[in-house]
Design an enzyme around this catalytic site. Structure first.
Site, PDB file in Angstrom:
ATOM      1  N   GLY B  31       0.856  -1.171   0.000  1.00 30.21           N
ATOM      2  CA  GLY B  31       0.000   0.000   0.000  1.00 30.21           C
ATOM      3  C   GLY B  31       0.886   1.212   0.000  1.00 30.21           C
ATOM      4  O   GLY B  31       2.101   1.099   0.121  1.00 30.21           O
ATOM      5  N   VAL B  33       2.312   4.947   1.363  1.00 31.38           N
ATOM      6  CA  VAL B  33       2.605   5.509   2.665  1.00 31.38           C
ATOM      7  C   VAL B  33       1.280   5.994   3.246  1.00 31.38           C
ATOM      8  O   VAL B  33       0.450   6.534   2.539  1.00 31.38           O
ATOM      9  CB  VAL B  33       3.555   6.718   2.493  1.00 31.38           C
ATOM     10  CG1 VAL B  33       3.948   7.272   3.854  1.00 31.38           C
ATOM     11  CG2 VAL B  33       4.768   6.312   1.700  1.00 31.38           C
ATOM     12  N   SER B  38       1.704  -0.957   8.164  1.00 35.58           N
ATOM     13  CA  SER B  38       2.363  -1.367   9.398  1.00 35.58           C
ATOM     14  C   SER B  38       1.328  -1.468  10.514  1.00 35.58           C
ATOM     15  O   SER B  38       1.404  -2.351  11.361  1.00 35.58           O
ATOM     16  CB  SER B  38       3.454  -0.361   9.776  1.00 35.58           C
ATOM     17  OG  SER B  38       4.479  -0.409   8.822  1.00 35.58           O
ATOM     18  N   GLY B 113       5.736   1.308   0.437  1.00 36.38           N
ATOM     19  CA  GLY B 113       4.911   1.782  -0.671  1.00 36.38           C
ATOM     20  C   GLY B 113       5.539   2.925  -1.432  1.00 36.38           C
ATOM     21  O   GLY B 113       4.918   3.503  -2.305  1.00 36.38           O
ATOM     22  N   SER B 541      38.289   1.543 -25.156  1.00 35.04           N
ATOM     23  CA  SER B 541      37.689   0.493 -24.298  1.00 35.04           C
ATOM     24  C   SER B 541      37.813   0.829 -22.816  1.00 35.04           C
ATOM     25  O   SER B 541      38.570   0.205 -22.088  1.00 35.04           O
ATOM     26  CB  SER B 541      38.275  -0.884 -24.600  1.00 35.04           C
ATOM     27  OG  SER B 541      39.677  -0.840 -24.776  1.00 35.04           O
TER      28      SER B 541
END
Lengths: 301, 640
Positions: B31, B33, B38, B113, B541
Site C-alpha cells: 500500500g 505511505v 504497518s 509503498g 575500451s
C-alpha cells in the site's frame, strides 16, 4: 497422491535447502554452534540435510570460558555422538588479560570473548560462510536481515546496503576476505523451535528444564553459581531453588527463572502461558531499542 | 499468546499435537505511505496475541515517545525495525513478520509503498502466495494500487485481497467499498489473478480484521484473518509436472550416490521413470532417501535425496524431471527483468546469472522495451535503470532446464549478479526460449583453429590496446604490426578508423553504445583469432567489464591486454584529432576522461608508457613480451 505439508515440514525443508546451497557453493563453510536450543535445532537440520553423508563442514563453538559447565559437556558429547568435526575457539589474548564478566563488565567481556573471538576465528580458519541460528522474530532489527547476510572483510554489516533476496535463489558470491553469515532458521519463531524440538525429540541441555540449582539474587535477577569463580557479595549465600533458563550463555550473564517445569512439555506449557519474551533473561540486550542493530554493525553475530 | 488457552493449561500434549499439524501461508502487504500497512500488521500481531508483555511495555513507551497516535498505541512501531527508518518514520526495506493462529502459521512480508522501492515489493512478492493491497477508503484506487497490482502479478501472485482501509473515516459506507471494488476489478482484469476478494476494514479500530465488525452489518464476506486461514494456494504445485533441481550430489561412500534437492513441483514416486536435464539421460527412481527413513513418494516443497537405478552422470545445476513431460532446455530466452542496482543495466554487458541451483555467465543481448509501472505503457529503451522493468533477450553461456515463470516460479526465475561487486543487481522471470537456441548446432570442423594456426606457423592472439584518446594506441599498434609482418606473421589491426565507419557506424558514444562497440570488436577479434591471425585492436575500451568480457570470449592465452598508460594532460596536448579541444569547448559529449570515465586496468599483461618512452621503444617492449611468452617461436604453434 498429495500431502499436506505442515508448517514445520516447510520450515525444515527451507532450512535444508539453504544449508545445501552453502555446502555446494561456499569454499570453506562452518556452522557456529552455541549449544542453545536454536543451535540444537540447526545441528539436527544439518544432520538431515546431508544424510546419509555427514555435514560437509565443521561445527565451531566460540567459548568465552564462562559458559555453564553443563553446556561444555553437552557440546562435546553431542558432537561426538553425531560424528561431527568440532572446533573450539577461545580468545587467548582475552584469557591472558583475564577478561571476564565480573572483572570487566558484561559489555567488555562479550565484546572481547565473543564478538572479537568470533572475528578472530573466522579470520584464522578463513571461513567464507558461517551458519548462525538467529531468527527474524527475535528482535526488531533482525526482521529485515537476509538469510544470506553479507559481511565486509572487517566483519561489518551494512543494513542500508543489503542484497535483494528473492525466491530461494541465493547469491553466495563475495570477494576475497569477505564472508557471509547464513541464517537457516530465519523464518522460525520461538514457538516453532519448541514445537520442532518436541516433535523431533531433539536433545537440549537440561539447563532448559527446572531442577534445584544453587542461585543468588542479584539486581533483581537470579544467577546460578556454576563454579567458584563467581565472587559473592556481602550477604549473598547461594540458595537451592527450582530454576531453569530461557536462553543459555555465560552463566554470570544469564538470568534464571523460578519454575516447576521439569519436562519439555512443562516448559512449553509454561512458556505459552507466560507473558515475558525470551530475550529478557539476557543481560546484553537490556539496552536502547536499536542496540542489537548497533552490535551487528560492529560484528556481533 | 492465546491459542486455545484452555487446552494449553489442561492438555498440553493434545495442544502440541494440534499445533504440529498447522499449515503455512506466506503473504505480502502493500500500500502507499499512510495507507496503514504497518498498523494492519501490528494489529494482526497484537490481536492474535503474538506480543509478549515486555514487548507491549516497550511498545507503549515507544508510542508515547515517537508514536503518531497520541496516547493510543501506535501499532506501526511494532513492525518498523531499523533505527534509521524509525527516525524517518518510513519503512525502507522488506521486513518479515510472523504470527500464527490455531490453523496456520503466517509469514508476512511488509514492503514499503514508496515510489522508488519497486525492488522491495518484488522481493516480498517473490515468496508470497497472497497479496493484501491496502486502499485508503477515502482515496480509492490510486496509481500506486496499479503499480502494486502489476508487480504482484509480475511475480506470479494469484490471490489478491483488496483491504479497503479506514472505513471508519467514511462512516462504514457500503457504497464506498462497492465503487472501489468495481473500479479495481475492471483495471485488474488483465493481471491474471485467480481470485480477488475485497474486505472493508479499519486497521486502527480493528474492524473485520479478526472478527466481523458490527459497524459493517451489510458485509457478508470473510473477515481478513478468516480469509487468510482458509485460502487454498498450493494444491496446484503438487499436481504439476515433477521437477527437482539438483543442489548437491550426495556421496558419503562409493556405494551410495544420491542427488539432493528440494522438489520444485509435482510428485515423485519410487519406480517413476525420470530424465536428467540438460543431458536427457533416462533412469528410474530407486529410492527417496531422508534422514527419517525412505519415502514411497515425495511432493513439491519437500527436501529429499533421490537415488537412481542407473549410473548416469548428474551434477549440481541439473534438473531431474518426469520422463514424459520434461521441461525445455535452452540457453537463449525472452524474460522480464527488474533492475535493482544504481548502475544501469546495459545490453551486451556480461553478468552472472543464477537460477535456483546453477550459476553461469551470460548477457542481455537485447532490451526490447521497458514498462512504465504506473501506466503499464511499454517504451523502447537502451538501458534499464534502478527499479525499471524491461523485456529482454538473454543469452547464457550454458544450457539450463526451465519452465516459464508463469507456470513454475522455481523453474523460471533467476537473479543477475554483477561480476565486479558481486551484488545482486537484477532479477528475472523467463517467458519462453528463443527458437534460435535449439536450431544452431555447432559443426565440429576438421579444419579448426589449431590447423589454421599451424598452417601459418604462429600462435594466434589478440593484443588488446586500451588507453585514452591520443595515448598512442594506434601508433604503437601499427609499429608492432610492421615488426610482426616483417617476421612473416599474419596480422591485422582493428581500430576506430576501419570499424567505426563500417561495422559499427550505427553506434554512438553513449555507455550503451560503447559496450556494444567493444562487444562487436571482441567478436570480430575472436573470429580472426579463430582464423589463425595475430590481431591488434586499438580502442579506448574504457570499461573493465567489457575488457574482461572479451578476455573471457577468448581461449587461455589468446587475450593480451596492453595498457597504453599516458597521462591525460599529455594526451590533451598531443590531441591528434582535435577532440580534446572540442570536448573542452563542450562541443562533444561523453568524451572519455572528461564526462565519461576511464577505468584503468589493474593487471594489464603489458604496461607501456608513451609519455616516457618513444613509440618504437614501446613496440620493442611488446615484441619482447611476445617472445618471452612463446608467441613468436620458430614453429609458431604449440608452445603454450
Amino acid at each position: 497422491m498429495t500431502k499436506t505439508l505442515t508448517h514445520l515440514k516447510r520450515l525444515e525443508a527451507e532450512s535444508i535447502q539453504i544449508m545445501r546451497e552453502v555446502a555446494a557453493e561456499a569454499e570453506n563453510p562452518v556452522m557456529l554452534y552455541s549449544i542453545g536450543k536454536d543451535s540444537s535445532v540447526m545441528l539436527h537440520l544439518a544432520m538431515k540435510a546431508f544424510y546419509p553423508s555427514k555435514p560437509p563442514f565443521p561445527v565451531m563453538h566460540v567459548d568465552t570460558t564462562w559458559k555453564f559447565r553443563e553446556m561444555i559437556e553437552f557440546r562435546d558429547r553431542i558432537c561426538k555422538e553425531n560424528g561431527l568435526d568440532l572446533i573450539v575457539h577461545i580468545n587467548e589474548e582475552g584469557v591472558k588479560e583475564g577478561v571476564g564478566p565480573f572483572t570487566h563488565g558484561s559489555a567488555t567481556h562479550t565484546d572481547v570473548m565473543k564478538t572479537q573471538a568470533l572475528k578472530q576465528a573466522i579470520d584464522k580458519y578463513k571461513f567464507d560462510a558461517a551458519f548462525g541460528g538467529a531468527r527474524r522474530d527475535e528482535e526488531k532489527s533482525r526482521a529485515k536481515e537476509r538469510v544470506f547476510s553479507f559481511r565486509s572483510a572487517q566483519h561489518r554489516w551494512d543494513p542500508k546496503n543489503q542484497r535483494p533476496e528473492l525466491w530461494s535463489v541465493y547469491n553466495t558470491r563475495k570477494a576475497q576476505g569477505e564472508s557471509i553469515r547464513v541464517f537457516p532458521l530465519s523464518n522460525w519463531t520461538e514457538l516453532d523451535i519448541w514445537q520442532y524440538i518436541h516433535l523431533e525429540n531433539i536433545e537440549i541441555p537440561s539447563l532448559y528444564l527446572s531442577e534445584k540449582r544453587p542461585v543468588v539474587e542479584r539486581d533483581g535477577q537470579l544467577f546460578m553459581v556454576d563454579d567458584d569463580r563467581m565472587p559473592l557479595r556481602d550477604g549473598e549465600t547461594p540458595e537451592m531453588k527450582m530454576v531453569r533458563f530461557r536462553t543459555l550463555g555465560c552463566y554470570p550473564l544469564t538470568g534464571a527463572v523460578e519454575s516447576e517445569a521439569s519436562t519439555l512439555t512443562d516448559v512449553i506449557q509454561e512458556m505459552l502461558l507466560t507473558t515475558t519474551s525470551e530475550r529478557q533473561g539476557r543481560v546484553i540486550d537490556h539496552d536502547s531499542a536499536a542496540s542489537m542493530e548497533k552490535k551487528k554493525q560492529e560484528g556481533y553475530f | 499468546m492465546a491459542h486455545q488457552d484452555d487446552l494449553i493449561a489442561t492438555d498440553i500434549d493434545a495442544y502440541l499435537k494440534a499445533q504440529e499439524e498447522k499449515s503455512m501461508l506466506r503473504f505480502i502487504t502493500c500500500g502507499s505511505v499512510d495507507d496503514g500497512k504497518s498498523t494492519l500488521i501490528g494489529r494482526l500481531l497484537y490481536d492474535s496475541k503474538m506480543i509478549f508483555e515486555d514487548q507491549l511495555n516497550a511498545l507503549e513507551s515507544d508510542s508515547k515517545k515517537m508514536g503518531t497516535q497520541g496516547e493510543e498505541i501506535d501499532f506501526a512501531l511494532l513492525v518498523d525495525g531499523l533505527a534509521a527508518e524509525r527516525e524517518q518514520g518510513i519503512t525502507i526495506d522488506v521486513a518479515y513478520r510472523f504470527f500464527s493462529t490455531d490453523k496456520r502459521k503466517f509469514i508476512v512480508a511488509d514492503t514499503p509503498g514508496h515510489e522508488q522501492y519497486t525492488r522491495n515489493m518484488a522481493t516480498g512478492a517473490s515468496t508470497a502466495d497472497v497479496a493484501i493491497l491496502l486502499i485508503d477508503a477515502r482515496k480509492g484506487v490510486l496509481t500506486q494500487t496499479r503499480r502494486h497490482s502489476f508487480i504482484a502479478s509480475l511475480l506470479g501472485i494469484k490471490h489478491v485481497v483488496l483491504a479497503v482501509n479506514k472505513m471508519d473515516l467514511v462512516d462504514y459506507d457500503q457504497k464506498v467499498l462497492t465503487d472501489i471494488e468495481l473500479e479495481y476489478r475492471e483495471f485488474a482484469k488483465n493481471f491474471g489473478f485467480k481470485q480477488i476478494v475485497s474486505i472493508p476494514v479499519s486497521a486502527l479500530k480493528g474492524d473485520n480484521i479478526l472478527n466481523h465488525s458490527e459497524n459493517t452489518p451489510w458485509y457478508n464476506g470473510p473477515c481478513l484473518l478468516e480469509y487468510l486461514e482458509t485460502v487454498e494456494v498450493d494444491d496446484d504445485r503438487q499436481t504439476a509436472d515433477f521437477r527437482m533441481p539438483v543442489q548437491w550430489v550426495n556421496r558419503p561412500n562409493l556405494d551410495f550416490r544420491g542427488f539432493s534437492g528440494s522438489i520444485a513441483s509435482g510428485t515423485v514416486r519410487v519406480g517413476d521413470s525420470v530424465k536428467a536435464l540438460p543431458s536427457a539421460k533416462e533412469s528410474k527412481i530407486k529410492s527417496i532417501v531422508t534422514y527419517d527413513g525412505e519415502l514411497d513418494y515425495a511432493v513439491a516443497g519437500e527436501a529429499v535425496t533421490l537415488t537412481l537405478e542407473d549410473e548416469i552422470d548428474i551434477s549440481r545445476g541439473d534438473v531431474i524431471a518426469g520422463k514424459d513431460n520434461p521441461p525445455e532446455v535452452a540457453d537463449q530466452f525472452e524474460a522480464k527483468i527488474i533492475w535493482m542496482s544504481d548502475e544501469a543495466m546495459l545490453p551486451g554487458r556480461p553478468y552472472l546469472f543464477k537460477t535456483s541451483n546453477k550459476m553461469m555467465p551470460g548477457v542481455v543481448t537485447d532490451l526490447k522495451n521497458k514498462v512504465n509501472v504506473n501506466t503499464l505503457e511499454e517504451t523502447a529503451a537502451k538501458k534499464l535503470e534502478l527499479n525499471e522493468i524491461g523485456r529482454c533477450n538473454i543469452n547464457l553461456d550454458s544450457q539450463i532446464a526451465f519452465d516459464p515463470y508463469d507456470t513454475n516460479r522455481e523453474m523460471g526465475s533467476f537473479i543477475i549478479i554483477d561480476r565486479m561487486t558481486n551484488n545482486t543487481v537484477g532479477v528475472g522471470m523467463i517467458d519462453f526460449a528463443l527458437r534460435r537456441a535449439s536450431n544452431i548446432h555447432w559443426q565440429a570442423m576438421d579444419v579448426d583453429k589449431e590447423a589454421r594456426a599451424e598452417q601459418k606457423h604462429q600462435k594466434p592472439a589478440v593484443l588488446w590496446f586500451t588507453g585514452l584518446s591520443g595515448s598512442g594506441k594506434s601508433t604503437v599498434a601499427n609499429i608492432v604490426e610492421k615488426r610482426l609482418f616483417a617476421r612473416g606473421r599474419h596480422t591485422y589491426v582493428l581500430d576506430g578508423d576501419n570499424v567505426r565507419h563500417g561495422l559499427n557506424k550505427d553506434l554512438g558514444f553513449t555507455d550503451a553504445d560503447r559496450v556494444e562497440n567493444i562487444r562487436r570488436v571482441g567478436e570480430v577479434s575472436k573470429l580472426m583469432v579463430d582464423a589463425g591471425l595475430m590481431v591488434m585492436t586499438s580502442f579506448i575500451s574504457p570499461f573493465k567489464t567489457e575488457r574482461r568480457m572479451v578476455r573471457e570470449m577468448m581461449g587461455e592465452g589468446e587475450f593480451i591486454e596492453v595498457f597504453v598508460d599516458t597521462p591525460i594532460e599529455v594526451c590533451a596536448e598531443r590531441d591528434p584529432k582535435g577532440l580534446y579541444k572540442k570536448a573542452k569547448a563542450g562541443e562533444i559529449k561523453n568524451f572519455t576522461g572528461f564526462d565519461s570515465p576511464y577505468e584503468e586496468p589493474e593487471r594489464a599483461d603489458i604496461h607501456v608508457k608513451t609519455a616516457e618512452f618513444a613509440a618504437e621503444k614501446c613496440a620493442d617492449q611488446i615484441i619482447e613480451y611476445l617472445e618471452e611468452n612463446g608467441y613468436l617461436n620458430a614453429n609458431g604453434n604449440g608452445q603454450r
